[in-house]
Design a protein around this motif. Sequence first.
Motif, PDB file in Angstrom:
ATOM      1  N   MET A 243       0.838  -1.208   0.000  1.00 54.22           N
ATOM      2  CA  MET A 243       0.000   0.000   0.000  1.00 54.22           C
ATOM      3  C   MET A 243       0.869   1.252   0.000  1.00 54.22           C
ATOM      4  SD  MET A 243      -3.069   1.381   0.022  1.00 54.22           S
ATOM      5  CE  MET A 243      -4.384   0.371   0.746  1.00 54.22           C
ATOM      6  N   TRP A 244       1.923   1.257   0.814  1.00 53.37           N
ATOM      7  CA  TRP A 244       2.798   2.427   0.842  1.00 53.37           C
ATOM      8  C   TRP A 244       3.434   2.670  -0.523  1.00 53.37           C
ATOM      9  CZ3 TRP A 244       1.609   5.664   4.165  1.00 53.37           C
ATOM     10  CH2 TRP A 244       1.427   5.380   5.527  1.00 53.37           C
ATOM     11  N   LEU A 245       3.805   1.594  -1.223  1.00 51.36           N
ATOM     12  CA  LEU A 245       4.390   1.746  -2.554  1.00 51.36           C
ATOM     13  C   LEU A 245       3.415   2.428  -3.508  1.00 51.36           C
ATOM     14  CD1 LEU A 245       6.399  -1.460  -3.581  1.00 51.36           C
ATOM     15  CD2 LEU A 245       7.270   0.854  -3.230  1.00 51.36           C
ATOM     16  N   VAL A 246       2.188   1.927  -3.543  1.00 50.28           N
ATOM     17  CA  VAL A 246       1.187   2.496  -4.457  1.00 50.28           C
ATOM     18  C   VAL A 246       0.959   3.963  -4.134  1.00 50.28           C
ATOM     19  CG1 VAL A 246      -1.247   2.448  -5.099  1.00 50.28           C
ATOM     20  CG2 VAL A 246       0.031   0.310  -4.949  1.00 50.28           C
ATOM     21  N   VAL A 247       0.788   4.276  -2.851  1.00 47.23           N
ATOM     22  CA  VAL A 247       0.540   5.668  -2.458  1.00 47.23           C
ATOM     23  C   VAL A 247       1.738   6.539  -2.809  1.00 47.23           C
ATOM     24  CG1 VAL A 247       0.136   7.214  -0.506  1.00 47.23           C
ATOM     25  CG2 VAL A 247      -1.091   5.039  -0.629  1.00 47.23           C
ATOM     26  N   PHE A 248       2.943   6.074  -2.511  1.00 45.95           N
ATOM     27  CA  PHE A 248       4.144   6.866  -2.806  1.00 45.95           C
ATOM     28  C   PHE A 248       4.293   7.107  -4.297  1.00 45.95           C
ATOM     29  CE2 PHE A 248       8.641   6.745  -4.115  1.00 45.95           C
ATOM     30  CZ  PHE A 248       9.058   7.953  -3.579  1.00 45.95           C
ATOM     31  N   PHE A 249       4.150   6.055  -5.105  1.00 48.77           N
ATOM     32  CA  PHE A 249       4.303   6.194  -6.549  1.00 48.77           C
ATOM     33  C   PHE A 249       3.334   7.233  -7.104  1.00 48.77           C
ATOM     34  CE2 PHE A 249       5.851   1.526  -7.130  1.00 48.77           C
ATOM     35  CZ  PHE A 249       7.127   1.906  -6.725  1.00 48.77           C
ATOM     36  N   GLN A 250       2.089   7.148  -6.686  1.00 46.18           N
ATOM     37  CA  GLN A 250       1.061   7.985  -7.291  1.00 46.18           C
ATOM     38  C   GLN A 250       1.076   9.408  -6.737  1.00 46.18           C
ATOM     39  OE1 GLN A 250      -2.556   5.598  -7.126  1.00 46.18           O
ATOM     40  NE2 GLN A 250      -1.706   4.117  -8.572  1.00 46.18           N
ATOM     41  N   VAL A 251       1.445   9.568  -5.465  1.00 42.11           N
ATOM     42  CA  VAL A 251       1.639  10.925  -4.931  1.00 42.11           C
ATOM     43  C   VAL A 251       2.790  11.608  -5.666  1.00 42.11           C
ATOM     44  CG1 VAL A 251       2.405  12.244  -2.915  1.00 42.11           C
ATOM     45  CG2 VAL A 251       0.646  10.500  -2.654  1.00 42.11           C
ATOM     46  N   TRP A 252       3.863  10.865  -5.880  1.00 43.44           N
ATOM     47  CA  TRP A 252       5.030  11.429  -6.589  1.00 43.44           C
ATOM     48  C   TRP A 252       4.648  11.830  -8.015  1.00 43.44           C
ATOM     49  CZ3 TRP A 252       9.886  12.820  -5.128  1.00 43.44           C
ATOM     50  CH2 TRP A 252      10.782  13.117  -6.152  1.00 43.44           C
ATOM     51  N   TYR A 253       3.905  10.953  -8.690  1.00 46.11           N
ATOM     52  CA  TYR A 253       3.516  11.222 -10.077  1.00 46.11           C
ATOM     53  C   TYR A 253       2.664  12.481 -10.177  1.00 46.11           C
ATOM     54  CZ  TYR A 253       1.594  10.393 -14.755  1.00 46.11           C
ATOM     55  OH  TYR A 253       1.224  10.527 -16.077  1.00 46.11           O
ATOM     56  N   VAL A 254       1.678  12.600  -9.289  1.00 49.22           N
ATOM     57  CA  VAL A 254       0.805  13.779  -9.314  1.00 49.22           C
ATOM     58  C   VAL A 254       1.585  15.029  -8.947  1.00 49.22           C
ATOM     59  CG1 VAL A 254      -1.182  14.872  -8.205  1.00 49.22           C
ATOM     60  CG2 VAL A 254      -1.301  12.470  -8.891  1.00 49.22           C
ATOM     61  N   VAL A 316      11.694  -0.715 -11.066  1.00 48.37           N
ATOM     62  CA  VAL A 316      10.861  -0.610 -12.264  1.00 48.37           C
ATOM     63  C   VAL A 316      10.259   0.793 -12.365  1.00 48.37           C
ATOM     64  CG1 VAL A 316       8.774  -1.453 -13.423  1.00 48.37           C
ATOM     65  CG2 VAL A 316      10.323  -3.068 -12.313  1.00 48.37           C
ATOM     66  N   ASN A 317       9.744   1.296 -11.263  1.00 47.88           N
ATOM     67  CA  ASN A 317       9.118   2.624 -11.283  1.00 47.88           C
ATOM     68  C   ASN A 317      10.138   3.721 -11.560  1.00 47.88           C
ATOM     69  OD1 ASN A 317       6.460   4.144 -10.564  1.00 47.88           O
ATOM     70  ND2 ASN A 317       8.056   5.234  -9.466  1.00 47.88           N
ATOM     71  N   VAL A 318      11.302   3.625 -10.926  1.00 45.34           N
ATOM     72  CA  VAL A 318      12.346   4.637 -11.139  1.00 45.34           C
ATOM     73  C   VAL A 318      12.796   4.645 -12.599  1.00 45.34           C
ATOM     74  CG1 VAL A 318      14.743   5.218 -10.607  1.00 45.34           C
ATOM     75  CG2 VAL A 318      13.163   4.681  -8.756  1.00 45.34           C
ATOM     76  N   THR A 319      12.901   3.459 -13.205  1.00 43.88           N
ATOM     77  CA  THR A 319      13.269   3.372 -14.622  1.00 43.88           C
ATOM     78  C   THR A 319      12.242   4.082 -15.495  1.00 43.88           C
ATOM     79  OG1 THR A 319      14.391   1.259 -14.267  1.00 43.88           O
ATOM     80  CG2 THR A 319      13.761   1.801 -16.539  1.00 43.88           C
ATOM     81  N   GLY A 320      10.966   3.788 -15.246  1.00 41.63           N
ATOM     82  CA  GLY A 320       9.909   4.439 -16.013  1.00 41.63           C
ATOM     83  C   GLY A 320       9.899   5.935 -15.812  1.00 41.63           C
ATOM     84  N   TYR A 321      10.077   6.365 -14.561  1.00 43.17           N
ATOM     85  CA  TYR A 321      10.066   7.800 -14.274  1.00 43.17           C
ATOM     86  C   TYR A 321      11.243   8.501 -14.933  1.00 43.17           C
ATOM     87  CZ  TYR A 321      10.289  12.236 -11.828  1.00 43.17           C
ATOM     88  OH  TYR A 321      10.358  13.574 -11.546  1.00 43.17           O
ATOM     89  N   HIS A 322      12.403   7.864 -14.915  1.00 40.69           N
ATOM     90  CA  HIS A 322      13.588   8.471 -15.546  1.00 40.69           C
ATOM     91  C   HIS A 322      13.346   8.699 -17.041  1.00 40.69           C
ATOM     92  CE1 HIS A 322      17.703   9.302 -16.704  1.00 40.69           C
ATOM     93  NE2 HIS A 322      17.669   8.280 -17.553  1.00 40.69           N
ATOM     94  N   GLU A 330      13.660  17.145 -22.119  1.00 42.63           N
ATOM     95  CA  GLU A 330      14.279  17.453 -23.404  1.00 42.63           C
ATOM     96  C   GLU A 330      13.314  18.230 -24.294  1.00 42.63           C
ATOM     97  OE1 GLU A 330      17.434  13.760 -24.181  1.00 42.63           O
ATOM     98  OE2 GLU A 330      15.621  13.964 -25.401  1.00 42.63           O
ATOM     99  N   LYS A 331      12.078  17.739 -24.379  1.00 40.88           N
ATOM    100  CA  LYS A 331      11.085  18.376 -25.241  1.00 40.88           C
ATOM    101  C   LYS A 331      10.762  19.787 -24.766  1.00 40.88           C
ATOM    102  CE  LYS A 331       6.838  17.317 -24.610  1.00 40.88           C
ATOM    103  NZ  LYS A 331       5.543  16.595 -24.516  1.00 40.88           N
ATOM    104  N   TYR A 368       5.760   8.243 -23.565  1.00 44.78           N
ATOM    105  CA  TYR A 368       4.713   7.241 -23.416  1.00 44.78           C
ATOM    106  C   TYR A 368       5.288   5.930 -22.872  1.00 44.78           C
ATOM    107  CZ  TYR A 368       1.544  10.167 -26.244  1.00 44.78           C
ATOM    108  OH  TYR A 368       0.745  11.176 -26.728  1.00 44.78           O
ATOM    109  N   LEU A 369       6.483   5.568 -23.334  1.00 49.01           N
ATOM    110  CA  LEU A 369       7.123   4.357 -22.842  1.00 49.01           C
ATOM    111  C   LEU A 369       7.361   4.459 -21.339  1.00 49.01           C
ATOM    112  CD1 LEU A 369       8.563   1.645 -23.199  1.00 49.01           C
ATOM    113  CD2 LEU A 369      10.642   2.916 -23.812  1.00 49.01           C
ATOM    114  N   GLY A 370       7.861   5.600 -20.886  1.00 48.10           N
ATOM    115  CA  GLY A 370       8.064   5.803 -19.451  1.00 48.10           C
ATOM    116  C   GLY A 370       6.769   5.714 -18.674  1.00 48.10           C
ATOM    117  N   ASP A 371       5.707   6.297 -19.226  1.00 46.06           N
ATOM    118  CA  ASP A 371       4.388   6.250 -18.589  1.00 46.06           C
ATOM    119  C   ASP A 371       3.898   4.812 -18.434  1.00 46.06           C
ATOM    120  OD1 ASP A 371       2.890   8.251 -17.443  1.00 46.06           O
ATOM    121  OD2 ASP A 371       2.337   9.182 -19.332  1.00 46.06           O
ATOM    122  N   ILE A 372       4.085   4.009 -19.462  1.00 40.76           N
ATOM    123  CA  ILE A 372       3.618   2.622 -19.433  1.00 40.76           C
ATOM    124  C   ILE A 372       4.403   1.815 -18.401  1.00 40.76           C
ATOM    125  CG2 ILE A 372       3.524   0.481 -20.772  1.00 40.76           C
ATOM    126  CD1 ILE A 372       2.929   2.282 -23.251  1.00 40.76           C
TER     127      ILE A 372
END
Length: 435
Positions: A243-254, A316-322, A330-331, A368-372
């Motif tokens: 649960m902490w992982l899910v909350v942390f990932f999604q709080v960080w993303y937002v 996995v999440n850090v790779t996607g976020y990077h 860059e864009k 998009y690849l990072g998002d997925i």
Amino acid sequence: MTSIERRKELNPKTTTYEFFGPFGALLITIGAPLVTYALYLTCSEESGGCPPNGLAMRTALQNMAQQGWWMSVWDTEAMLVYLGFYAFCVVAWAVLPGRIVEGVPLRTGGAKKYKINGLATFICALCIAIAVIAIRGPESFTFFYDHWIGIITATIFMSVLQSLACYLHSFLPSKLLALGGNTGNPIYDFFIGRELNPSIGSFDLKSFNELRPGLILWVLIDISMACAQATRRGGLAKVTDSMWLVVFFQVWYVGDSLYNESAVFTTIDIISDGLGFMLCFGCITWIPCTFSLQARYLVFAPLELGPVNTSLILLVNVTGYHIFRSANNEKNDFRNGGNTRNLKYIHTAQGSKLITSGWWGRSRHPNYLGDIIMAFAWSLPTGFNTPITYFYVTYFVILLIHRERRDDDKCAGKYGADWKTYKRIVPYRILPLVY
């Protein structure tokens, strides 16, 4: 040129359809809310688990039918709480300080100005939630879990209300219409969005919905789910690592999205899409009520991952976020007139430039690849006992592939032969060497 001729020139008739035309638009308009309810019915305690138990599912449906379908999904308290939350977001936009940024040029020759204070609104909402939990305990913040189906209904109500208001508002004189939303078919135009930028004074409804009520509510729902699990397990210290992982990932993303709020003003949603049911429902209902599925599942199906699995999922999440953040940086740097990374590019006949190196030389949509990859990481904490919690990443892959195709069509029309040249240099759409 008369004012009528000028309006016709600015707002030409749309002659092509997306989403299989009016039939597809109607199907999505009806189907998307039903899918949102279905995700609750197929993945909840009331239906016997995830996937549901057949007997419990039949009992839940029978109870809903006996109560009346509308009354079974209506919750006055949830509606009032949601309307209060939405009002909070509007008031925060108005009163919290924020800088003013200019969007891309419009067909009228000018450009809209936007107030940037989404991150301040988010921090304010987080502080209120944390204060309530600290003072009154986690059991005081389980409302979204306890009133879940009512919250879904409240967000759908807001989505439909805004979509209808925007559609009717678009017929007022001097409105700038979206190039893809002026077909004359009311079903399709209501869905796709007829007016480009519905606004009340300086309050731009589309950009507001894009980043504030849906994203911030998503995080508050996640926190509520963590509190619901804590209440059952004996305190916040007993909340599972999953649960902490899910909350942390999604709080960080937002938080990251709102920190980079100005980047949204160069997206297809803001530049070319009108504000119709597609965007209203997507931002107001779909994001908070389906993206939080993993956290809701973990309330009634808690899972301890252990340090090894937790570390792997973090990787996995850090790779996607990077990938996601590096590509977007860059864009954004390039679009804002800089080129600190010495990226290669080609000039187009329209005077713009298309990047052909860095992340954007590997594929046409590396973000998009990072998002997925991140979406996959958000589902991994739920384990592999059910495929339903992987709905989000499955949907996201389909969404981004479709979005990439839409973008490709628009760019082909805009850049012509230059786009063909660009595609020869950067042949892959999202995943290098594969797709």
